[in-house]
Motif scaffolding. Sequence first.
Motif, PDB file in Angstrom:
ATOM      1  N   VAL A 143     -16.302  21.896  46.806  1.00 17.42           N
ATOM      2  CA  VAL A 143     -15.976  21.370  47.498  1.00 17.42           C
ATOM      3  C   VAL A 143     -17.268  20.790  48.095  1.00 17.42           C
ATOM      4  CG1 VAL A 143     -15.371  21.780  49.925  1.00 17.42           C
ATOM      5  CG2 VAL A 143     -13.954  22.694  47.667  1.00 17.42           C
ATOM      6  N   LEU A 144     -17.266  19.488  48.572  1.00 15.71           N
ATOM      7  CA  LEU A 144     -18.613  18.971  49.194  1.00 15.71           C
ATOM      8  C   LEU A 144     -18.177  19.873  50.094  1.00 15.71           C
ATOM      9  CD1 LEU A 144     -17.748  15.508  47.476  1.00 15.71           C
ATOM     10  CD2 LEU A 144     -19.698  17.715  47.097  1.00 15.71           C
ATOM     11  N   PRO A 145     -19.846  19.449  50.818  1.00 19.35           N
ATOM     12  CA  PRO A 145     -20.127  20.044  52.264  1.00 19.35           C
ATOM     13  C   PRO A 145     -18.935  19.472  53.561  1.00 19.35           C
ATOM     14  CG  PRO A 145     -22.229  19.630  51.262  1.00 19.35           C
ATOM     15  CD  PRO A 145     -20.716  19.197  50.154  1.00 19.35           C
TER      16      PRO A 145
ATOM     17  N   ILE B  58     -23.523  16.459  40.822  1.00 21.78           N
ATOM     18  CA  ILE B  58     -22.940  17.236  40.186  1.00 21.78           C
ATOM     19  C   ILE B  58     -22.238  16.829  39.500  1.00 21.78           C
ATOM     20  CG2 ILE B  58     -21.068  18.495  41.371  1.00 21.78           C
ATOM     21  CD1 ILE B  58     -22.172  18.510  44.415  1.00 21.78           C
ATOM     22  N   LYS B  59     -22.242  15.984  39.629  1.00 24.78           N
ATOM     23  CA  LYS B  59     -20.064  15.838  38.226  1.00 24.78           C
ATOM     24  C   LYS B  59     -21.550  15.429  36.898  1.00 24.78           C
ATOM     25  CE  LYS B  59     -18.309  11.203  36.960  1.00 24.78           C
ATOM     26  NZ  LYS B  59     -17.496  10.517  37.544  1.00 24.78           N
ATOM     27  N   ALA B  60     -22.841  15.145  36.776  1.00 27.34           N
ATOM     28  CA  ALA B  60     -23.503  15.112  35.964  1.00 27.34           C
ATOM     29  C   ALA B  60     -23.865  16.828  35.563  1.00 27.34           C
ATOM     30  CB  ALA B  60     -24.963  14.810  35.756  1.00 27.34           C
ATOM     31  N   LYS B  61     -24.625  17.001  36.731  1.00 26.31           N
ATOM     32  CA  LYS B  61     -24.084  18.918  36.415  1.00 26.31           C
ATOM     33  C   LYS B  61     -23.317  19.597  35.532  1.00 26.31           C
ATOM     34  CE  LYS B  61     -25.000  22.849  39.324  1.00 26.31           C
ATOM     35  NZ  LYS B  61     -26.193  23.047  40.756  1.00 26.31           N
ATOM     36  N   LEU B  62     -21.936  19.070  36.363  1.00 29.50           N
ATOM     37  CA  LEU B  62     -21.009  20.424  35.737  1.00 29.50           C
ATOM     38  C   LEU B  62     -20.840  19.489  34.536  1.00 29.50           C
ATOM     39  CD1 LEU B  62     -18.981  19.780  38.841  1.00 29.50           C
ATOM     40  CD2 LEU B  62     -19.494  21.842  38.027  1.00 29.50           C
ATOM     41  N   LYS B  63     -20.940  18.716  33.819  1.00 34.43           N
ATOM     42  CA  LYS B  63     -20.268  17.746  32.548  1.00 34.43           C
ATOM     43  C   LYS B  63     -21.234  18.342  31.242  1.00 34.43           C
ATOM     44  CE  LYS B  63     -17.409  13.820  33.776  1.00 34.43           C
ATOM     45  NZ  LYS B  63     -17.582  12.251  33.541  1.00 34.43           N
ATOM     46  N   ALA B  64     -22.930  18.002  32.118  1.00 35.21           N
ATOM     47  CA  ALA B  64     -23.576  18.793  31.362  1.00 35.21           C
ATOM     48  C   ALA B  64     -24.064  20.580  30.838  1.00 35.21           C
ATOM     49  CB  ALA B  64     -25.677  18.881  31.720  1.00 35.21           C
ATOM     50  N   MET B  65     -23.051  21.201  31.855  1.00 34.64           N
ATOM     51  CA  MET B  65     -22.419  22.633  31.550  1.00 34.64           C
ATOM     52  C   MET B  65     -21.091  22.654  31.362  1.00 34.64           C
ATOM     53  SD  MET B  65     -23.461  24.299  35.166  1.00 34.64           S
ATOM     54  CE  MET B  65     -24.111  25.974  34.666  1.00 34.64           C
ATOM     55  N   LYS B  66     -20.893  21.252  29.833  1.00 31.51           N
ATOM     56  CA  LYS B  66     -19.221  21.849  29.435  1.00 31.51           C
ATOM     57  C   LYS B  66     -18.136  21.498  30.369  1.00 31.51           C
ATOM     58  CE  LYS B  66     -21.897  20.487  25.273  1.00 31.51           C
ATOM     59  NZ  LYS B  66     -22.182  20.145  25.457  1.00 31.51           N
ATOM     60  N   CYS B  67     -18.209  21.284  31.083  1.00 24.71           N
ATOM     61  CA  CYS B  67     -17.361  20.874  31.969  1.00 24.71           C
ATOM     62  C   CYS B  67     -16.225  19.901  32.724  1.00 24.71           C
ATOM     63  CB  CYS B  67     -17.472  21.591  33.667  1.00 24.71           C
ATOM     64  SG  CYS B  67     -17.779  22.706  33.646  1.00 24.71           S
ATOM     65  N   ALA B  68     -14.713  19.853  32.290  1.00 25.55           N
ATOM     66  CA  ALA B  68     -14.337  18.403  32.515  1.00 25.55           C
ATOM     67  C   ALA B  68     -13.979  17.914  33.897  1.00 25.55           C
ATOM     68  CB  ALA B  68     -12.889  18.612  31.939  1.00 25.55           C
ATOM     69  N   VAL B  69     -14.874  17.343  34.355  1.00 32.93           N
ATOM     70  CA  VAL B  69     -14.828  16.744  35.780  1.00 32.93           C
ATOM     71  C   VAL B  69     -13.554  16.095  36.150  1.00 32.93           C
ATOM     72  CG1 VAL B  69     -15.937  16.161  37.355  1.00 32.93           C
ATOM     73  CG2 VAL B  69     -17.125  16.833  35.857  1.00 32.93           C
ATOM     74  N   VAL B  70     -12.839  16.393  37.391  1.00 25.71           N
ATOM     75  CA  VAL B  70     -11.783  15.072  38.229  1.00 25.71           C
ATOM     76  C   VAL B  70     -12.542  15.083  38.910  1.00 25.71           C
ATOM     77  CG1 VAL B  70      -9.770  15.466  38.410  1.00 25.71           C
ATOM     78  CG2 VAL B  70     -10.157  17.013  37.034  1.00 25.71           C
TER      79      VAL B  70
ATOM     80  N   THR C 135     -11.625  23.010  33.536  1.00 24.14           N
ATOM     81  CA  THR C 135     -11.501  21.526  34.294  1.00 24.14           C
ATOM     82  C   THR C 135     -11.665  22.251  35.749  1.00 24.14           C
ATOM     83  OG1 THR C 135     -10.451  20.643  32.859  1.00 24.14           O
ATOM     84  CG2 THR C 135     -10.348  19.913  34.556  1.00 24.14           C
ATOM     85  N   ILE C 136     -13.127  21.007  36.307  1.00 27.64           N
ATOM     86  CA  ILE C 136     -13.212  21.138  37.879  1.00 27.64           C
ATOM     87  C   ILE C 136     -13.298  20.177  38.488  1.00 27.64           C
ATOM     88  CG2 ILE C 136     -15.491  22.618  39.260  1.00 27.64           C
ATOM     89  CD1 ILE C 136     -16.430  23.820  37.270  1.00 27.64           C
ATOM     90  N   TYR C 137     -12.019  20.510  39.642  1.00 24.91           N
ATOM     91  CA  TYR C 137     -12.205  19.662  39.948  1.00 24.91           C
ATOM     92  C   TYR C 137     -12.334  19.180  41.771  1.00 24.91           C
ATOM     93  CZ  TYR C 137      -8.489  16.626  43.216  1.00 24.91           C
ATOM     94  OH  TYR C 137      -8.092  15.304  44.364  1.00 24.91           O
ATOM     95  N   ILE C 138     -13.395  17.854  41.970  1.00 23.96           N
ATOM     96  CA  ILE C 138     -14.155  17.431  42.883  1.00 23.96           C
ATOM     97  C   ILE C 138     -13.592  17.055  44.239  1.00 23.96           C
ATOM     98  CG2 ILE C 138     -16.668  16.399  43.680  1.00 23.96           C
ATOM     99  CD1 ILE C 138     -16.991  16.080  41.057  1.00 23.96           C
ATOM    100  N   CYS C 139     -13.825  18.204  45.301  1.00 27.50           N
ATOM    101  CA  CYS C 139     -12.872  17.688  46.703  1.00 27.50           C
ATOM    102  C   CYS C 139     -13.798  17.203  47.258  1.00 27.50           C
ATOM    103  CB  CYS C 139     -12.101  19.003  47.157  1.00 27.50           C
ATOM    104  SG  CYS C 139     -11.410  18.884  48.449  1.00 27.50           S
ATOM    105  N   GLY C 140     -13.528  16.459  48.555  1.00 24.61           N
ATOM    106  CA  GLY C 140     -14.430  16.089  49.669  1.00 24.61           C
ATOM    107  C   GLY C 140     -15.168  14.711  49.235  1.00 24.61           C
ATOM    108  N   ILE C 141     -14.715  14.185  47.753  1.00 28.32           N
ATOM    109  CA  ILE C 141     -15.393  13.051  47.460  1.00 28.32           C
ATOM    110  C   ILE C 141     -15.401  11.948  48.237  1.00 28.32           C
ATOM    111  CG2 ILE C 141     -14.399  12.187  45.816  1.00 28.32           C
ATOM    112  CD1 ILE C 141     -17.517  12.634  43.970  1.00 28.32           C
TER     113      ILE C 141
END
Length: 111
Positions: A68-70, A25-37, A3-9
């Motif tokens: 963490v986003l830029p 980024i969210k789509a990329k993480l999901k494609a890699m079978k990660c849960a995205v918060v 499970t990966i939390y996106i920070c700075g969105i």
Amino acid sequence: MATIYICGIDASSNDKNDFIDAEKIKAKLKAMKCAVVNPAEMAFARMSWSDTLNNRVELLKNSQAIYVLPNWKDSIMARIELTVAMDMKLHTFFHPVSNKEIKDLITTLDD
């Protein structure tokens, strides 16, 4: 499943180009079978600032990594989230991140 939390969105939602990048980024993480918060998709707008912070910290506690986003420095909330994640010793990725780095995380968590 990691499970990966996106920070700075939140800070990026004002700039259309950054928002598109966050969606990729969210789509990329999901494609890699990660849960995205993605906190931007939560119903925090109706909450007080402190309730929003408490809920985000709870979401971080249930995550294995933070992405963490830029422009995280542009958001007080993102700076707090990153501080909490570092205190919790969560795996931390600063954009951009290669697929290999994410795969390495997933492999590590599977051990």
